[in-house]
Scaffold this motif. Structure first.
Motif, short mmCIF file in Angstrom:
data_model
loop_
_atom_site.label_atom_id
_atom_site.label_comp_id
_atom_site.label_asym_id
_atom_site.label_seq_id
_atom_site.Cartn_x
_atom_site.Cartn_y
_atom_site.Cartn_z
N LYS A 73 -10.28 -1.57 -5.17
CA LYS A 73 -9.42 -0.56 -5.77
C LYS A 73 -8.22 -0.29 -4.87
CE LYS A 73 -9.84 3.85 -8.06
NZ LYS A 73 -10.68 5.02 -8.26
N SER A 74 -7.08 -0.09 -5.48
CA SER A 74 -5.86 0.17 -4.74
C SER A 74 -5.90 1.54 -4.11
CB SER A 74 -4.65 0.07 -5.68
OG SER A 74 -3.49 0.38 -5.00
N GLU A 75 -5.49 1.61 -2.84
CA GLU A 75 -5.36 2.88 -2.16
C GLU A 75 -3.89 3.04 -1.78
OE1 GLU A 75 -8.17 3.70 0.89
OE2 GLU A 75 -9.79 2.72 -0.22
N LEU A 76 -3.09 3.52 -2.71
CA LEU A 76 -1.68 3.70 -2.47
C LEU A 76 -1.43 5.02 -1.76
CD1 LEU A 76 -0.24 2.56 -5.91
CD2 LEU A 76 0.02 1.40 -3.74
N ARG A 77 -0.49 5.01 -0.83
CA ARG A 77 -0.06 6.23 -0.18
C ARG A 77 1.31 6.59 -0.73
NH1 ARG A 77 -0.92 3.02 4.47
NH2 ARG A 77 1.30 3.23 4.70
N PHE A 78 1.38 7.69 -1.49
CA PHE A 78 2.65 8.17 -2.01
C PHE A 78 3.31 9.05 -0.96
CE2 PHE A 78 0.90 6.87 -6.03
CZ PHE A 78 2.02 6.59 -6.81
N GLY B 138 0.79 -1.22 0.00
CA GLY B 138 0.00 0.00 0.00
C GLY B 138 0.82 1.27 0.00
N ARG B 139 2.13 1.15 -0.15
CA ARG B 139 3.03 2.32 -0.13
C ARG B 139 3.63 2.56 -1.50
NH1 ARG B 139 4.83 3.85 5.04
NH2 ARG B 139 5.44 5.71 3.91
N ALA B 140 3.97 3.81 -1.74
CA ALA B 140 4.64 4.21 -2.97
C ALA B 140 5.54 5.40 -2.65
CB ALA B 140 3.63 4.59 -4.05
N PHE B 141 6.67 5.48 -3.31
CA PHE B 141 7.57 6.61 -3.07
C PHE B 141 8.50 6.82 -4.26
CE2 PHE B 141 9.73 2.90 -1.27
CZ PHE B 141 10.99 3.00 -1.85
N SER B 142 9.13 7.97 -4.28
CA SER B 142 10.18 8.29 -5.23
C SER B 142 11.47 8.43 -4.44
CB SER B 142 9.91 9.62 -5.95
OG SER B 142 8.70 9.57 -6.64
N ALA B 143 12.57 8.00 -5.03
CA ALA B 143 13.87 8.12 -4.36
C ALA B 143 14.97 8.22 -5.41
CB ALA B 143 14.12 6.92 -3.45
N GLY B 144 16.02 8.86 -5.04
CA GLY B 144 17.21 8.92 -5.87
C GLY B 144 18.30 8.06 -5.25
N ILE C 277 1.98 8.78 -10.90
CA ILE C 277 3.22 8.34 -11.55
C ILE C 277 3.53 9.25 -12.73
CG2 ILE C 277 4.27 6.48 -12.91
CD1 ILE C 277 2.79 4.54 -10.95
N LYS C 278 2.51 9.58 -13.51
CA LYS C 278 2.69 10.47 -14.67
C LYS C 278 3.23 11.82 -14.22
CE LYS C 278 0.23 11.97 -18.79
NZ LYS C 278 -1.04 11.87 -19.52
N ARG C 279 2.69 12.39 -13.13
CA ARG C 279 3.18 13.67 -12.60
C ARG C 279 4.65 13.57 -12.21
NH1 ARG C 279 -2.07 14.23 -10.72
NH2 ARG C 279 -1.72 13.07 -8.78
N ARG C 280 5.01 12.48 -11.55
CA ARG C 280 6.39 12.32 -11.09
C ARG C 280 7.36 12.10 -12.26
NH1 ARG C 280 6.63 10.42 -5.08
NH2 ARG C 280 4.61 11.20 -4.38
N VAL C 281 6.91 11.38 -13.29
CA VAL C 281 7.76 11.17 -14.46
C VAL C 281 7.96 12.49 -15.21
CG1 VAL C 281 7.84 10.07 -16.75
CG2 VAL C 281 7.25 8.71 -14.73
N LYS C 282 6.93 13.34 -15.25
CA LYS C 282 7.03 14.63 -15.94
C LYS C 282 8.08 15.54 -15.30
CE LYS C 282 2.67 15.35 -18.30
NZ LYS C 282 1.45 16.15 -18.41
N SER D 213 18.78 9.66 -14.60
CA SER D 213 18.96 10.36 -13.32
C SER D 213 19.26 9.42 -12.16
CB SER D 213 17.70 11.17 -12.99
OG SER D 213 16.61 10.31 -12.73
N GLY D 214 19.08 8.10 -12.36
CA GLY D 214 19.28 7.15 -11.27
C GLY D 214 18.23 7.30 -10.19
N SER D 215 17.01 7.66 -10.60
CA SER D 215 15.92 7.79 -9.62
C SER D 215 14.84 6.76 -9.91
CB SER D 215 15.35 9.20 -9.64
OG SER D 215 14.81 9.50 -10.91
N ILE D 216 14.05 6.45 -8.88
CA ILE D 216 13.07 5.39 -8.99
C ILE D 216 11.74 5.83 -8.38
CG2 ILE D 216 13.66 4.28 -6.79
CD1 ILE D 216 13.46 1.56 -8.27
N ILE D 217 10.68 5.37 -8.98
CA ILE D 217 9.34 5.45 -8.39
C ILE D 217 8.98 3.99 -8.12
CG2 ILE D 217 6.92 6.11 -8.70
CD1 ILE D 217 8.01 8.07 -10.93
N ALA D 218 8.69 3.67 -6.87
CA ALA D 218 8.39 2.29 -6.49
C ALA D 218 7.04 2.25 -5.79
CB ALA D 218 9.48 1.75 -5.56
#
Length: 195
Positions: free
Chosen positions: A189-194, A46-52, A98-103, A78-83
């Motif tokens: 439905k998935s309820e992910l917390r970014f 249920g978790r999601a994050f971005s990290a470098g 995810i689209k916002r973070r990729v942009k 950039s060596g960054s990840i969205i997981a």
């Protein structure tokens, strides 16, 4: 290599979800928990994050992955990840985030990996298609879905590569990872917390 089209064709087949679907360009090697644990971020359900990438936090680990789904969106440049680790189908909100973070990435070169879905959850697998548009033309480089084994995965943020995580710091015995008792969670439905 890009597996999006192959995945789309497989999803149309009658036996889709009834046996393991494995597509990747190279064999997944092993890494022991002792080697990565002190330099890792654990990805909980249920978790999601971005990290470098940093030397202090180089790895993302997902332990005891069975019915859920782990997706990583890795930018080679950039060596960054969205997981993310979702217990149910990915909703449009997750794809939009995810689209916002990729942009935000400058000149991205995206690799997508998706691992999990032990129970053959076809709806959840099909929800992966919503990610294709969200990742700005990113390539699907690894797909490891369905089957009956619990997976323990580690992702190297420096390279984007995935490894089998050896929780007991040794190679597993035949059949040791077969999930015979854990049940699938209720559909929804998935309820992910970014974060």
């Amino acid at each position: 290599m890009d597996f999006w089209e192959v995945f789309r064709e497989k999803a149309r087949l009658e036996d889709f979800g009834k046996e393991r679907l494995l597509m990747r360009t190279a064999e997944r090697h092993n890494s022991s928990l002792d080697w990565v644990e002190d330099r890792s971020i654990e990805l909980e359900e249920g978790r999601a994050f971005s990290a470098g990438y940093t030397e202090e936090k180089r790895y993302v680990i997902a332990k005891n992955l069975s019915f859920g789904l782990v997706v990583t969106v890795y930018d080679v440049n950039s060596g960054s990840i969205i997981a993310l680790r979702s217990p149910s189908a990915l909703g449009t909100e997750a794809a939009e985030e995810i689209k916002r973070r990729v942009k935000r990435l400058e000149n991205p070169n995206i690799e997508v990996r998706a691992i999990g879905l032990q129970d053959g959850d076809i709806e959840m697998a099909e929800s992966l298609a919503s990610l294709r548009g969200a990742v700005n033309g990113g390539r699907l480089v690894e797909l490891d879905l369905f089957g009956n084994e619990t997976r323990n995965i580690v992702i190297d943020i420096k390279t984007g590569s995935s490894f089998n995580l050896l929780l007991l710091n040794r190679i597993y015995k035949p059949g040791e990872l077969v999930n015979s008792g854990k049940k699938a969670p209720a559909a929804g439905k998935s309820e992910l917390r970014f974060v």
